[in-house]
Design a protein around this motif. Structure first.
Motif, short mmCIF file in Angstrom:
data_model
loop_
_atom_site.label_atom_id
_atom_site.label_comp_id
_atom_site.label_asym_id
_atom_site.label_seq_id
_atom_site.Cartn_x
_atom_site.Cartn_y
_atom_site.Cartn_z
N ALA A 159 27.02 8.63 14.38
CA ALA A 159 26.72 8.55 15.80
C ALA A 159 25.91 7.32 16.09
O ALA A 159 25.06 6.92 15.37
N CYS A 160 26.20 6.72 17.22
CA CYS A 160 25.38 5.62 17.70
C CYS A 160 25.62 4.34 16.95
O CYS A 160 24.84 3.42 17.00
N CYS A 211 25.69 -1.23 17.78
CA CYS A 211 24.57 -1.53 16.91
C CYS A 211 25.04 -2.48 15.83
O CYS A 211 26.07 -3.11 15.93
N CYS A 212 24.25 -2.54 14.75
CA CYS A 212 24.54 -3.53 13.72
C CYS A 212 25.81 -3.21 12.95
O CYS A 212 26.34 -4.07 12.27
N PHE A 213 26.34 -1.97 13.03
CA PHE A 213 27.56 -1.63 12.33
C PHE A 213 28.81 -2.06 13.09
O PHE A 213 29.90 -2.04 12.53
N GLY A 214 28.66 -2.40 14.36
CA GLY A 214 29.80 -2.85 15.13
C GLY A 214 30.83 -1.76 15.28
O GLY A 214 30.52 -0.62 15.52
N CYS A 265 19.88 2.12 15.40
CA CYS A 265 19.85 2.43 16.83
C CYS A 265 18.44 2.29 17.39
O CYS A 265 18.26 1.87 18.53
N ARG A 266 17.45 2.65 16.60
CA ARG A 266 16.07 2.49 17.07
C ARG A 266 15.73 1.02 17.26
O ARG A 266 15.10 0.63 18.25
N CYS A 267 16.16 0.21 16.29
CA CYS A 267 15.88 -1.23 16.41
C CYS A 267 16.62 -1.82 17.61
O CYS A 267 16.06 -2.62 18.37
N ALA A 327 14.95 -0.65 20.83
CA ALA A 327 13.70 -1.35 21.06
C ALA A 327 13.94 -2.77 21.53
O ALA A 327 13.26 -3.28 22.44
N GLY A 328 14.96 -3.44 20.92
CA GLY A 328 15.24 -4.81 21.35
C GLY A 328 15.79 -4.88 22.75
O GLY A 328 15.43 -5.75 23.54
N ILE A 329 16.66 -3.94 23.12
CA ILE A 329 17.21 -3.93 24.48
C ILE A 329 16.13 -3.60 25.49
O ILE A 329 16.08 -4.15 26.59
#
Length: 424
Positions: A2-3, A7-10, A304-306, A309-311
C-alpha cells in the motif's frame, strides 16, 4: 504494498519489488559467504601449497628427476584420476552397480563428480538422459512434498481438534461449546477452514532431517571410518544435492560385514534425506518470502512517511481547497481501505459524507482524491461492456497475503498452510 505509488517505489508492483529485493539480498549473502570462507580456508590453502612445493622439490632431488618429467607424470595421473583410477583400490565405476550409482547421482542432481563419462557418445547420451531424468525426479520431489504437506496438515489438524475438544473451546470465535445437538458436525464445520502454520511444518521437517542425518552419520562413521562431523557434513552435502565429491559413500571394493545391507541402507538414507531436505528448503522459502513481505511493508511505510513529510513542506493548502477534517474528539473521519485491484489506499468517509467547509474543491484535488475509485470504475465498466459482468481477480486475492498462485513447490503449498491462505 500500500502507498507505494507516487513514492520511491514508483509503479513497481509487489512481485517485482520482492524479486528485486531477493536478488539484492542473495548478492549480499554471497558476498558475506565469500568473505567468511576466504578467511577460514585461505590460510589452509597457502599451507597446502607450501607443503606441496617442498615435497615436490624433495622428491625430485631424492630420485634425481627433472621438474618437467615429474610434472608430465603427474598429468598422466590426473587423466587416470578423471577416468576413476585412484591410488587406493576402489570398486569398478562402470559395471552395472557402479553405473546405477552414477545415474542415481545424475537424476537426483547430486552429481558427486567422482564418475564422469569419458567418451563422446556417453557425454551426448548424458545430455538427453539427464534432461528427462532430472525433470522426472523434480516432479517426484514435488509430489512427495504435496503428500508430506497433506499428511502433516491432517495430523496437526487432528491434534488441534483434540486440543480444543479437551478445553471445550471453539477454535474460531472462542466461545465455549454448549449442549446443542450435533457437536461433531459443528466441530467438523469449524475445523474445515483451519490450516497448520508454516512454522510447525518447518519444525517437524527440521526434526526429521536432523534424525535422518544423525542416523546416517552413525552408519557412515562405523562403516566408512569417517569422523562423525565429517559424516554429518557429507549428509548435508548429499541430501541438499550440492554434491562436492570430496567424500563419497559406498566406493570401496569390499566392506566388513554385510556389504549388501550397507549399500541398501546408503540408498535409502540418501533417498529419504534428499526428499526431506527438499521439502524443508521449500518450506523455508515461504518463511523467507514472508520476511520479504514484511521488509517491503516497512520500507513502504518509511517511504510514504518521507514522501508525505516532503510534500507537506513544499506545498501549502490553497485557498479554495477542501482539506479532510476530523471530529471534535480528534479521531480522523477518513478510514484507510486497501484496494484489492490496485493494492493502493483509498480514503472513504465513515459518517456518510464529507462535511463541506463552504469552499469549493478544485478539480485537481478531486481527481487526485478519487483517482483509485475512478480507475476501478473504469475497469468494471470495461469488463461489463465486454463480458456482461465484472470478473473477479483470483491473483489479486492471493496478493492480499503476499503469495501469488505460483508454480512448482510454491504452487503446491499455496493455500495449504495458514501463511499462504487467502482467508486466514
Amino acid at each position: 504494498m500500500a502507498c507505494r505509488r507516487g513514492c520511491c517505489f514508483g509503479a513497481m508492483n509487489d512481485d517485482n519489488a520482492r524479486f528485486l529485493m531477493l536478488a539484492v539480498l542473495i548478492m549480499l549473502y554471497l558476498l558475506c559467504g565469500a568473505a567468511v570462507f576466504s578467511a577460514l580456508e585461505q590460510p589452509k590453502e597457502r599451507q597446502a601449497k607450501e607443503r606441496w612445493a617442498q615435497r615436490f622439490e624433495n622428491f625430485t632431488q631424492k630420485h634425481n628427476l627433472t621438474r618437467t618429467d615429474l610434472e608430465t607424470f603427474l598429468r598422466f595421473y590426473e587423466e587416470a584420476n578423471v577416468a576413476g583410477i585412484r591410488v587406493d583400490t576402489l570398486r569398478p565405476r562402470w559395471d552395472f552397480t557402479g553405473a546405477f550409482y552414477f545415474v542415481g547421482t545424475v537424476v537426483s542432481t547430486i552429481g558427486f563428480g567422482m564418475t564422469t563419462p569419458a567418451t563422446v557418445s556417453g557425454k551426448v547420451f548424458l545430455i538427453f538422459y539427464g534432461l528427462i531424468g532430472c525433470a522426472s525426479t523434480i516432479l517426484f520431489f514435488n509430489l512427495f512434498l504435496e503428500r508430506i504437506i497433506t499428511v502433516l496438515a491432517f495430523v496437526l489438524k487432528s491434534c488441534h481438534g483434540l486440543q480444543h475438544q479437551r478445553q471445550g473451546v471453539v477454535p474460531h470465535d472462542g466461545r465455549r461449546e454448549t449442549s446443542l445437538p450435533g457437536p461433531r458436525d459443528r466441530d467438523r464445520d469449524i475445523l474445515s477452514g483451519w490450516k497448520p502454520s508454516v512454522y510447525y511444518v518447518m519444525l517437524i521437517l527440521c526434526v526429521a532431517a536432523v534424525v535422518i542425518s544423525c542416523c546416517a552419520s552413525a552408519m557412515y562413521s562405523a562403516v566408512e571410518g569417517w569422523g562423525y562431523l565429517d559424516s554429518l557434513y557429507f549428509c548435508f552435502v548429499a541430501f541438499s544435492t550440492i554434491g562436492f565429491g570430496d567424500m563419497v559413500s559406498s566406493q570401496r571394493v569390499a566392506y566388513d560385514g554385510n556389504q549388501t545391507a550397507y549399500r541398501l541402507g546408503n540408498f535409502l538414507f540418501i533417498l529419504m534425506g534428499v526428499c526431506c531436505i527438499y521439502s524443508l528448503f521449500n518450506v523455508i522459502s515461504i518463511v523467507i518470502k514472508q520476511t520479504l513481505n514484511w521488509l517491503l511493508r516497512k520500507l513502504g511505510i518509511l517511504c510514504c512517511r518521507c514522501c508525505s513529510a516532503g510534500i507537506g513542506k513544499r506545498l501549502r493548502p490553497r485557498r479554495n481547497a477542501v482539506m479532510p477534517s476530523s471530529t471534535g474528539h480528534g479521531h480522523p473521519r477518513a478510514r484507510r481501505t486497501v484496494s484489492i485491484e490496485t493494492d493502493a489506499v483509498n480514503e472513504s468517509e465513515t459518517d456518510g459524507g464529507r462535511r463541506m467547509s463552504g469552499e469549493m474543491i478544485s478539480m485537481r484535488d478531486l481527481l487526485a482524491t478519487n483517482k483509485v475509485n475512478l480507475a476501478l470504475m473504469q475497469k468494471q465498466l470495461s469488463e461489463a461492456a465486454t463480458n456482461g459482468i465484472p470478473r473477479p481477480s483470483v491473483s489479486n486475492q492471493n496478493r492480499l497475503n503476499g503469495f501469488s498462485g505460483g508454480v512448482g513447490a510454491l504452487g503446491i503449498m499455496n493455500n495449504r498452510l495458514a501463511e499462504t491462505s487467502v482467508n486466514r
